[in-house]
Design an enzyme around this catalytic site. Sequence first.
Site, PDB file in Angstrom:
ATOM      1  N   PHE A 138       0.860  -1.192   0.000  1.00  0.00           N
ATOM      2  CA  PHE A 138       0.000   0.000   0.000  1.00  0.00           C
ATOM      3  C   PHE A 138       0.888   1.230   0.000  1.00  0.00           C
ATOM      4  CE2 PHE A 138      -2.397   3.502   1.735  1.00  0.00           C
ATOM      5  CZ  PHE A 138      -3.551   3.445   0.975  1.00  0.00           C
ATOM      6  N   ASP A 223       9.180   2.425   1.700  1.00  0.00           N
ATOM      7  CA  ASP A 223       8.022   3.154   2.200  1.00  0.00           C
ATOM      8  C   ASP A 223       7.887   2.802   3.683  1.00  0.00           C
ATOM      9  OD1 ASP A 223       5.554   4.010   3.032  1.00  0.00           O
ATOM     10  OD2 ASP A 223       4.471   3.341   1.246  1.00  0.00           O
ATOM     11  N   LYS A 252       2.624   9.526   8.634  1.00  0.00           N
ATOM     12  CA  LYS A 252       1.889   9.068   9.817  1.00  0.00           C
ATOM     13  C   LYS A 252       2.372   9.631  11.166  1.00  0.00           C
ATOM     14  CE  LYS A 252      -0.924   5.600   7.842  1.00  0.00           C
ATOM     15  NZ  LYS A 252      -0.640   4.881   6.609  1.00  0.00           N
TER      16      LYS A 252
HETATM   17  C1  LIG Z   1      -0.925   5.129   5.166  1.00  0.00           C
HETATM   18  C2  LIG Z   1       0.127   4.739   4.189  1.00  0.00           C
HETATM   19  C3  LIG Z   1       0.381   5.495   3.034  1.00  0.00           C
HETATM   20  C4  LIG Z   1      -0.479   6.661   2.627  1.00  0.00           C
HETATM   21  O1  LIG Z   1      -0.412   7.713   3.532  1.00  0.00           O
HETATM   22  P1  LIG Z   1      -1.509   8.892   3.461  1.00  0.00           P
HETATM   23  O2  LIG Z   1      -1.029   9.847   4.501  1.00  0.00           O
HETATM   24  O3  LIG Z   1      -2.832   8.287   3.753  1.00  0.00           O
HETATM   25  O4  LIG Z   1      -1.438   9.447   2.092  1.00  0.00           O
HETATM   26  C5  LIG Z   1       1.433   5.124   2.235  1.00  0.00           C
HETATM   27  N1  LIG Z   1       2.198   4.059   2.531  1.00  0.00           N
HETATM   28  C6  LIG Z   1       1.980   3.303   3.620  1.00  0.00           C
HETATM   29  C7  LIG Z   1       2.881   2.153   3.911  1.00  0.00           C
HETATM   30  C8  LIG Z   1       0.935   3.607   4.484  1.00  0.00           C
HETATM   31  O5  LIG Z   1       0.698   2.837   5.543  1.00  0.00           O
END
Ligand SMILES: *Cc1c(COP(=O)(O)O)cnc(C)c1O
Length: 397
Positions: A138, A223, A252
Amino acid sequence: MTNEQLIIEGKKYVMNTYNRLPIALVKGEGAWVWDADGNKYLDFVGGLAVNSLGHCHPKVSDAVALQARELLHCSNLYWIKPQVELARILVEKSGLDKAFFCNSGAEANEAAIKLARKYAKIHYGPEKFEIITMKRSFHGRTLATLTATGQEKFHKGFAPLPEGFKYVPFNDIEALKAAVSPNTCAVLLEPVQGEGGVYVAEQEYLQQVKELCEANGMLLIFDEVQCGLGRTGRWFAYQHYGVKPHILSLAKALGGGVAIGAMLAREEVASGFQPGDHASTFGGNPLACAAGVAAMTAMDEEQVITNAREMGSYFIKKLAALAAKYPLIKEIRGKGLMVGVHLNRPGAGIVDYCRKQGLLINCVGRDILRFLPPLNITAEEVDYCISILEEAMAREG
Ligand SMILES: *Cc1c(COP(=O)(O)O)cnc(C)c1O
């Protein structure tokens, strides 16, 4: 207003993009939150990995209040003191060299994708633009990051998608090798997959991915939007593996509850961006960065990462005891306080029961309970969570 009144107004005025639970949260302190009817809950969702310091940590809230009286916004036409401070903290902790600030995880990944393409164009020519990502990954909801996300359900209805993304199974080095072409410019992955269901990268795999990247002129992008900043019991998940990426995305937990994202890169790679190549009006604004500086400082001073490691093992030990008793638990996965419990049936009933008993938990992919509590959680709070979970499991049989 009560929960019910807020839900009625919400359904009338707010766009219908979330499957929301039937409560409105109005207050938070530490690991606890209150709804509009005055009910209290222990929060093991943690704002989806945002509230790593718990709710309204006084150092973060005070820093926000103070900065709000000094300077809220001024644009990146000027140097911004809290932005420079936060960049220094992140560079020193990560071992990467430069930071770019934005407002979310998707934007951090979007910046990473752009930087990888730009860097490859400069060094290898216009055809090297392909990025390989993982199934079950994701990376966000913008068009490029949802395309990078290796789950079809997020792509549906949004074609045409940007070109140049390929997906391979996670932890499968042969599949990755087979997917690499001379046009591959980067590999993008989460060292611990979050939304996909808490899947942890294997040591040997990450090592081999890094070697493959080096042998093929590809950048390695991690990521760490969810698994970074102490969540797994180290500042960065990559530090468990000793595999340092070229580019790292964060968001986050970075602002202690305030919206902010960052993309870090090694010097050589960062130089792929020149003035004008990328920007964000709100990115790195004084308010968000002051929150970030306060949050990162509090994480250091209060040793919450050590606590995440200790409470993570404690929690997993307790979950393992539940698994021995209740066969509906198929597998327990995770690192630090990023924990998934894979069930042999849908988890919605358990989530529902727990909420009614005063515990907030989250379920991903239908049958995986995901726990992302504050990193400063106490053993008593873990015990409380386990006791309610046990009741829920006993009811499920
Ligand atoms: C939550 C998340 C995102 C997206 O972040 P947003 O602030 O919602 O755009 C991207 N990568 C990972 C691994 C995430 O958990």
